[in-house]
Design an enzyme around this catalytic site. Structure first.
Site, mmCIF file in Angstrom:
data_model
loop_
_atom_site.group_PDB
_atom_site.id
_atom_site.type_symbol
_atom_site.label_atom_id
_atom_site.label_comp_id
_atom_site.label_asym_id
_atom_site.label_seq_id
_atom_site.Cartn_x
_atom_site.Cartn_y
_atom_site.Cartn_z
ATOM 1 N N GLU A 48 -32.036 55.187 4.532
ATOM 2 C CA GLU A 48 -32.558 53.904 4.060
ATOM 3 C C GLU A 48 -33.122 53.126 5.248
ATOM 4 O O GLU A 48 -32.521 53.046 6.306
ATOM 5 C CB GLU A 48 -31.457 53.102 3.366
ATOM 6 C CG GLU A 48 -30.988 53.759 2.076
ATOM 7 C CD GLU A 48 -30.062 52.868 1.264
ATOM 8 O OE1 GLU A 48 -30.264 51.642 1.279
ATOM 9 O OE2 GLU A 48 -29.154 53.417 0.614
ATOM 10 N N ARG A 57 -23.995 48.558 -0.990
ATOM 11 C CA ARG A 57 -22.953 49.496 -1.391
ATOM 12 C C ARG A 57 -22.055 49.878 -0.217
ATOM 13 O O ARG A 57 -22.526 50.333 0.819
ATOM 14 C CB ARG A 57 -23.585 50.747 -2.013
ATOM 15 C CG ARG A 57 -24.071 50.521 -3.426
ATOM 16 C CD ARG A 57 -24.802 51.717 -3.982
ATOM 17 N NE ARG A 57 -26.125 51.872 -3.397
ATOM 18 C CZ ARG A 57 -27.016 52.777 -3.801
ATOM 19 N NH1 ARG A 57 -26.695 53.626 -4.764
ATOM 20 N NH2 ARG A 57 -28.212 52.829 -3.235
ATOM 21 N N CYS A 65 -24.421 56.793 0.515
ATOM 22 C CA CYS A 65 -24.213 58.232 0.720
ATOM 23 C C CYS A 65 -22.893 58.574 1.401
ATOM 24 O O CYS A 65 -22.059 59.281 0.833
ATOM 25 C CB CYS A 65 -25.369 58.809 1.530
ATOM 26 S SG CYS A 65 -26.949 58.764 0.671
ATOM 27 N N PHE A 100 -26.058 58.486 16.113
ATOM 28 C CA PHE A 100 -24.809 58.223 15.393
ATOM 29 C C PHE A 100 -23.612 58.090 16.332
ATOM 30 O O PHE A 100 -22.478 58.353 15.949
ATOM 31 C CB PHE A 100 -24.550 59.307 14.330
ATOM 32 C CG PHE A 100 -25.502 59.223 13.167
ATOM 33 C CD1 PHE A 100 -25.172 58.509 12.027
ATOM 34 C CD2 PHE A 100 -26.741 59.824 13.231
ATOM 35 C CE1 PHE A 100 -26.054 58.400 10.970
ATOM 36 C CE2 PHE A 100 -27.637 59.725 12.179
ATOM 37 C CZ PHE A 100 -27.293 59.013 11.050
ATOM 38 N N GLU A 142 -31.877 65.692 -0.743
ATOM 39 C CA GLU A 142 -32.644 64.730 0.059
ATOM 40 C C GLU A 142 -31.867 64.361 1.308
ATOM 41 O O GLU A 142 -30.634 64.343 1.316
ATOM 42 C CB GLU A 142 -32.976 63.492 -0.780
ATOM 43 C CG GLU A 142 -31.784 62.769 -1.397
ATOM 44 C CD GLU A 142 -31.130 61.785 -0.469
ATOM 45 O OE1 GLU A 142 -31.744 61.420 0.549
ATOM 46 O OE2 GLU A 142 -29.987 61.399 -0.755
ATOM 47 N N LYS A 187 -19.305 57.997 -0.513
ATOM 48 C CA LYS A 187 -19.069 58.814 -1.714
ATOM 49 C C LYS A 187 -19.171 60.303 -1.417
ATOM 50 O O LYS A 187 -18.449 61.112 -2.017
ATOM 51 C CB LYS A 187 -20.033 58.423 -2.835
ATOM 52 C CG LYS A 187 -21.451 58.891 -2.717
ATOM 53 C CD LYS A 187 -22.275 58.497 -3.934
ATOM 54 C CE LYS A 187 -23.714 58.998 -3.835
ATOM 55 N NZ LYS A 187 -23.807 60.467 -3.873
ATOM 56 N N LYS A 226 -25.996 69.625 2.091
ATOM 57 C CA LYS A 226 -26.140 68.167 2.008
ATOM 58 C C LYS A 226 -24.815 67.475 2.311
ATOM 59 O O LYS A 226 -24.751 66.534 3.115
ATOM 60 C CB LYS A 226 -26.640 67.784 0.611
ATOM 61 C CG LYS A 226 -26.548 66.300 0.272
ATOM 62 C CD LYS A 226 -27.461 65.445 1.123
ATOM 63 C CE LYS A 226 -27.412 63.995 0.671
ATOM 64 N NZ LYS A 226 -28.286 63.125 1.454
#
Length: 434
Positions: free
Chosen positions: A155, A331, A263, A252, A151, A266, A207
């Protein structure tokens, strides 16, 4: 076509709802009986714009349902997605695949006819082969194929990202499985969205590589911002100057207090560990992880410096706690480093976030949570913006100044202009701007 979505967290719930919007019958599974009951009642456990209406619409149409029974969901399913959590493993930073492998075993026991088993969770290279091995052990003789379909949801804009993606990556060595996945994603073929077919390993690595690259881009502009402060340059203009280069792009390149979320932290760490295990270390990503961790710690020092070098006995108002706007996700949020550091330095903290305070209360003991931005400002010695919610972009500056004891304004997201803030009478600090 019938889909079973194992895991009804962020990825599973959004993906399941969106597939049902395509007209597919979807059953979302979760072991948390309370969560499933709330979903059946139309209560959404996460904040994501548009998700509540999407779930309600498709549940009412009979295309989307919820259950705690994995076996019932998997029986008769054409495609089973594994969308469970893969948090960083305590102690070594590797992705914890416990839930993935557990799901694979239960899927193997429950599946009946030919089934395409898809890893939607973010998993290290080689996980698909391990899932394949588990299924062969648990379900000898049963017909299945394993696919990697990572994916790429952001968010706060996840539904749009799913419905109008930059690309869909499908990793498989089976033409039959690839054809099933092509049918599942047929609505995206019709609007000519790129569908990239690769091997399992390539999809898995794609990913991680994508998230690591974006993390490096954020960290790069943050370090450039620090240099801008030393030489008198403006990081906004530098970012625009390089972002207009088509090879680089403008996204970004926004300086701030460091990346967080479910994401990037981690996934960068998991990629570093995987690369080290294979004897092919990725030094740029290693440096990115180190610099980003340190940056979050440095932000408290910036606030303390703006307050004259000490916050002992002072009250700091904080606006924004989540790692980014339009989510309730706490998170790895920079606030989790910044606020405790301010408290340790002797400050009291009053905070407000439009969506994240319920989660933040258990993570930030001793913080006073307020009903709105202006309540947080009452009697504070300084204001700090950590998350750039739209609600904070047009504050009543006269009211802000009247509520603060001192006109100290620390903007860690650069949402105000330095000249205008000075003219309004604030001692204004931002990131990478003179």
């Amino acid at each position: 076509m019938r889909v079973a979505m194992i895991g009804s967290g962020y990825v599973g719930l959004v993906s399941g709802a969106c597939f049902s919007e395509f007209g597919t019958e979807v059953v979302c599974v979760d072991k948390d009986a309370g969560k499933i009951e709330r979903l059946k009642q139309g209560e959404i456990p996460i904040f994501e714009p548009g998700l509540e209406d999407l779930v309600a619409k498709n549940a009412e149409a009979g295309r989307l349902s919820f259950t705690t029974s994995l076996s019932e969901a998997v029986k008769g399913a054409d495609v089973v997605f594994i969308a469970v959590g893969t948090p960083s493993r305590r102690g070594d930073g590797h992705a914890d695949l416990t839930f993935v492998f557990q799901a694979a075993r239960e899927i193997g026991e429950a599946m009946e006819g030919y089934t395409v088993v898809v890893t939607k969770s973010t998993v290290p290279v080689g996980t698909g082969r391990q899932v394949e091995k588990i299924l062969k052990e648990v379900a000898p003789g049963k017909k299945f194929d394993v696919v990697s379909n990572p994916e790429f949801l952001r968010e706060g804009s996840a539904i749009d990202d799913f419905m109008r993606p930059d690309r869909v990556v499908i990793g498989s060595s089976s033409k039959r499985a690839a054809d099933v996945m092509a049918q599942l994603y047929r609505p995206l073929y019709l609007i000519e969205k790129p569908i990239l077919h690769t091997s399992l390993e390539t999809a898995e690595l794609t990913k991680y590589a994508a998230n690591a690259f974006l993390s490096m881009k954020i960290t790069f502009i943050n370090e450039v911002a620090d240099l801008c402060e030393q030489v008198g340059a403006n990081v906004h203009d530098v970012a625009k100057g390089i972002g207009l280069d088509g090879r680089i792009g403008r996204k970004f390149l926004h300086a701030g207090p460091g990346y967080g979320g479910s994401c990037f932290p981690k996934d960068t760490l998991a990629l570093v560990k995987t690369a080290q295990d294979y004897g092919s270390p990725i030094r740029l990503v290693e440096a990115t992880v180190e610099v980003n961790d340190e940056r979050k710690k440095q932000m408290a020092a910036r606030i303390i410096e703006a307050c004259g070098g000490s916050v002992e006995g002072k009250t700091i108002a904080v606006l924004g706690l989540t790692f980014k706007p339009n989510t309730d996700d706490m998170r790895e949020a920079p606030s989790l480093e910044i606020l405790p550091a301010l408290q340790k330095a002797g400050a009291s903290v009053r905070a407000y976030d439009p969506e994240g305070m319920d989660e933040a209360e258990s993570l930030l003991p001793g913080v006073t949570f307020c009903k709105d931005a202006y309540e947080a400002l009452e009697g504070a010695d300084a204001l700090t913006i950590i998350t750039e919610w739209n609600a904070f972009r047009n504050l009543d500056l006269k009211r802000v100044k009247s509520l603060l004891k001192e006109p100290v304004f620390v903007d860690l997201r650069n949402i105000y202009e330095p000249a205008a803030m000075r003219e309004a009478g604030f001692r204004y600090s931002s990131i990478g701007r003179p």
